[in-house]
Design an enzyme around this catalytic site. Structure first.
Site, PDB file in Angstrom:
ATOM      1  N   GLY A  63      10.475  37.639  29.483  1.00  0.00           N
ATOM      2  CA  GLY A  63      11.138  37.785  30.781  1.00  0.00           C
ATOM      3  C   GLY A  63      10.137  37.826  31.930  1.00  0.00           C
ATOM      4  O   GLY A  63       9.171  38.585  31.894  1.00  0.00           O
TER       5      GLY A  63
ATOM      6  N   GLU B 232      22.387  41.927  27.573  1.00  0.00           N
ATOM      7  CA  GLU B 232      21.586  43.081  27.156  1.00  0.00           C
ATOM      8  C   GLU B 232      21.636  44.238  28.158  1.00  0.00           C
ATOM      9  O   GLU B 232      20.804  45.129  28.136  1.00  0.00           O
ATOM     10  CB  GLU B 232      20.128  42.655  26.898  1.00  0.00           C
TER      11      GLU B 232
ATOM     12  N   TYR C  74      21.197  44.031  31.409  1.00  0.00           N
ATOM     13  CA  TYR C  74      20.332  43.854  32.582  1.00  0.00           C
ATOM     14  C   TYR C  74      21.184  43.572  33.830  1.00  0.00           C
ATOM     15  O   TYR C  74      22.413  43.560  33.784  1.00  0.00           O
ATOM     16  CB  TYR C  74      19.325  42.726  32.322  1.00  0.00           C
TER      17      TYR C  74
ATOM     18  N   ARG D  63      22.200  33.445  29.446  1.00  0.00           N
ATOM     19  CA  ARG D  63      22.345  34.382  28.313  1.00  0.00           C
ATOM     20  C   ARG D  63      23.495  35.319  28.631  1.00  0.00           C
ATOM     21  O   ARG D  63      23.420  36.113  29.584  1.00  0.00           O
ATOM     22  CB  ARG D  63      21.020  35.130  28.141  1.00  0.00           C
TER      23      ARG D  63
ATOM     24  N   ALA E 137       2.096  48.703   5.963  1.00  0.00           N
ATOM     25  CA  ALA E 137       1.747  47.316   5.613  1.00  0.00           C
ATOM     26  C   ALA E 137       1.126  46.603   6.808  1.00  0.00           C
ATOM     27  O   ALA E 137       0.281  45.724   6.636  1.00  0.00           O
ATOM     28  CB  ALA E 137       2.992  46.589   5.121  1.00  0.00           C
TER      29      ALA E 137
END
Ligand code: NAP
Ligand code: SF4
Length: 675
Positions: free
Chosen positions: A59, A165, A167, A215, A661
């Site tokens: 972004g 999302e 925003y 989006r 890991a």
């Protein structure tokens, strides 16, 4: 014919054609903020060389008030245009296409300048936003359109306008964050006005032959979120306003439902995108937990979308698409959706990378080049540390032999894969097995080697891992006491009432393992949706079931203990710790902290509390499972040292504390790059 005809089919957008149906979704890697534009360019160019159809950058802010953080990358000056041109040139030279994401964070912006439709503070930021007036709204629209025009000047093939999302644009759409009574609030038509105006003005600023991806949040997963009808209405207007493609957004950042973690079923939200198919005439992209070409192909073949977005899988393997196209899908390094080196880094203010592929975002720094001298290398331990060293050393031209006393490769990964919600670890072990075989690495399993077996090698690498810590609790040798290895590896019988000693990553894993029986929700989407309270947004706003999460009854009564008085799971991943905690709470796991372990007997576990060892309490349980951390297994390293044989000690054998890991693989790969 390819095994992935839908995934690899080109997508004609009229004025340009994408070479396949794979989008690399936007990720905040932190690379743009380094201002090392060569490094940024290499990151994207490497993925372009791997043949992904279209990439979206992290972004980029359209102005100060809309940037996610003070200091976050923006596209507001000629200098920004020149810097981004370095990236787009390199991507185009590599045969790729790239769009820049324009991200206005609204009330999610982490700074005192943040703005929003209404002054409603977000639960995930301490900064209350200022309510925009008419001029303020006009400025935001103009800034976004200007940013898109600059992106075009910088050579991007398009922009993605971030409208999901939770925003800025998303905040206008729902009444929870938009309390306005003017033409930007009230009715849904009014609440849609801002995103639509942004698209129209952006289209006018960039011309017709430029990709605009919008989006769109298709399931908000927050109270009072959008309904499916509103989503469809918005999508139709988005198309009319001039968008080229609609991409799917799943869940607001403040949602309390996991949307991308490893315990989320693969392609868990493709059905949400499918509901929009046929309602608009522009291509629709689906997203979230799609991490193999098989899953992508299935999603497209079943009509869920026209294209799939994969973000983290492109960190794990930049050559994902090229390998799928070449019939080498089993060589694709799998994204296990752990978030440990990507999102957890982002939220920790660090540059992203990937647990499986430490070269991600370090392409210019961690280079695996052919070695000038060829060496014979012995690696003891076929866990993640040993295997990653073996692969990178072999790639450099060395001849490698890996020894392990176990009869299987993978080390501790073989325990992780047993835990419900961690099924992706199976794929990781499978990938190592494939790579080791394809690279011709000699692996001698079932061989416990001593220093005398390791003569005749130019380099010896000790990756022997860890052994459980001895807690020295009186009574710990009783028949009712097991270690996590007994439980996860040897499937020892465990009673109905259990005390788990130690609430680190393994204590949480063991509790999760013991709380479940039957299907893992991660492999059963309807079950997972029921457990987390996710439903169809056509039935309930935002896709939240009114009755909330409905977890299935726990298989056991579990008490998870730690000596520290702090919140359980504090040391777990920044973006996943809350999920592990919530999952165990849903299974009624009893979190007990601040304990002293006094003794164990047939009745159970005796504890006291605090420094004064007060309040002696018997926790009546049938089984006690030790998950009290680990110490390095250094027997071989010490033996070699005593004989004066030099060796490299890596992974858990080097440092056991906070071993995971990620560190093991990173350390092994970096060592191999220097041998
Ligand atoms: P760990 O995270 O260090 O946790 C060890 C636990 O044992 C702590 O809760 C500690 O808490 C307790 N403990 C330590 N010394 C003790 C003693 N002498 N007696 C009794 N309790 C003691 O280790 P781990 O759980 O074994 O995990 C190993 C590594 O694998 C960690 O780095 C972990 O992050 C990683 N891992 C990560 C995940 C993940 O989901 N990301 C999953 C599994 C493992 P108190 O000292 O407060 O009692
Ligand atoms: Fe995927 Fe984990 Fe790598 Fe992130 S760190 S890209 S989640 S494997």
């Amino acid at each position: 014919m390819s095994a992935y005809p839908h995934l690899l089919a080109p997508l004609d957008l009229g004025f340009t054609t994408l070479k396949n149906r794979v989008l690399m979704g936007s990720m905040h890697t932190g690379l743009e903020e380094t201002k090392d534009w060569n490094r940024v360019a290499e990151f994207y160019a490497e993925r372009a060389r791997g043949d992904v159809g279209l990439m979206v950058t992290g972004g980029i802010g359209p102005n100060l008030e809309g940037s996610v953080l003070p200091g976050a990358a923006m596209m507001t000056t000629d200098e920004d245009v020149a810097n981004h041109s370095i990236v787009t040139d390199r991507v185009h030279e590599a045969g790729g296409k790239i769009a820049m994401q324009i991200l206005h964070a609204g009330r999610y912006a982490y700074g005192p300048m943040c703005v929003a439709p209404s002054p409603v503070k977000s639960p995930i930021s301490p900064f209350p936003p200022a309510e925009l007036d008419e001029d303020g709204i006009e400025k935001q629209i103009q800034d976004i359109a200007d940013t898109a025009a600059r992106a075009r000047k910088a050579g991007y093939d398009g922009v993605e306008i971030m409208g999901s999302e939770g925003y800025f644009l998303n905040q206008f759409l729902v009444t929870h964050t938009n309390k306005r009574t003017d033409r930007w609030g009230g009715s849904y038509e009014n609440r849609m006005r801002l995103p639509i105006e942004v698209i129209k003005r952006t289209r006018a600023a960039v011309g017709d032959d430029f990709i605009i991806i919008y989006r769109l949040s298709m399931i908000d997963l927050v109270p009072n979120g959008s309904t499916h009808d509103e989503v469809v209405q918005l999508a139709k207007e988005v198309e009319k306003a001039g968008a080229t493609i609609i991409n799917t957004g799943i869940g607001w950042h403040e949602a309390r439902i996991p949307t991308i973690a490893t315990s989320v079923p693969r392609a868990a939200f493709a059905w949400v995108t499918k509901k929009l198919m046929g309602q608009v005439n522009i291509p629709v992209i689906t997203s979230n937990r799609i991490n193999t070409p098989e899953v992508g192909e299935e999603v497209l073949a079943t009509g869920c979308a026209d294209m799939v977005s994969m973000a983290r899988p492109m960190l794990a393997d930049a050559h994902f698409v090229a390998k799928a196209a070449a019939g080498k899908a089993d060589q694709i390094a799998p994204c296990i959706a752990c978030n440990q080196a990507c999102l957890d880094h982002t939220f920790g203010g660090k540059i992203s990378s990937c647990l499986v592929n430490p070269r991600a975002c370090y392409e210019t720094e961690l280079v695996i080049e052919p070695s000038s001298g060829k060496k014979k290398i012995a690696i003891v331990g076929a866990g993640p540390a040993g295997l990653s060293t073996a692969m990178a050393a072999t790639e450099r031209g060395h001849t490698v032999t890996v020894f392990d006393k176990s009869d299987e490769i993978g080390g501790q990964l073989n325990m992780a894969k047993q835990v419900p919600g961690k099924e992706e670890f199976w794929g990781l072990v499978d990938w190592y097995r494939t790579m080791v075989a394809d690279m011709g690495i000699t692996v001698e399993l079932g061989r416990e080697v001593s220093a005398d077996d390791l003569t005749g090698f130019d380099e010896v690498i000790v990756a022997t891992g860890v052994i459980p810590r001895d807690t020295a609790i009186p009574g710990q040798d009783g028949a009712n006491v097991l270690s996590y290895i007994d439980v996860l590896r040897h499937k020892a019988p465990v009673g109905k009432r259990v005390a788990v000693i130690g609430a680190g990553g393994i204590g949480f894993d063991v509790s999760e393992f013991l709380a479940h029986e039957g299907d893992s929700p991660t492999e059963n989407l309807p079950l997972w949706m029921e457990e987390w309270g996710v439903t169809d947004p056509a039935q309930h706003r935002g896709g939240l079931a009114p009755e909330g999460p409905k977890p299935h009854a726990p298989a056991r009564e579990i008490t998870l203990l730690q000596r520290k008085a702090q919140k359980h799971g504090k040391g777990l991943g920044k973006t996943t710790g809350w999920i592990h905690r919530a999952a165990l709470k849903m299974k009624d796991v009893n979190f007990v902290g601040g304990v002293n372990y006094e003794r164990i007997d047939d009745a159970g576990l005796h504890v006291s509390f605090g420094e004064a060892r007060e309040n002696p309490t018997l926790i009546e349980v049938d089984t006690i499972v030790m998950c009290a951390g680990q110490i390095s297994q250094r027997t071989l390293a010490d033996e070699l040292e005593a004989k004066g044989v030099s060796c490299h000690v890596i992974g858990g054998a080097d440092v056991a504390a906070e071993l995971d890991a990620k560190r093991a693989i990173d350390q092994g790969t970096r060592l191999a790059a220097t041998l």
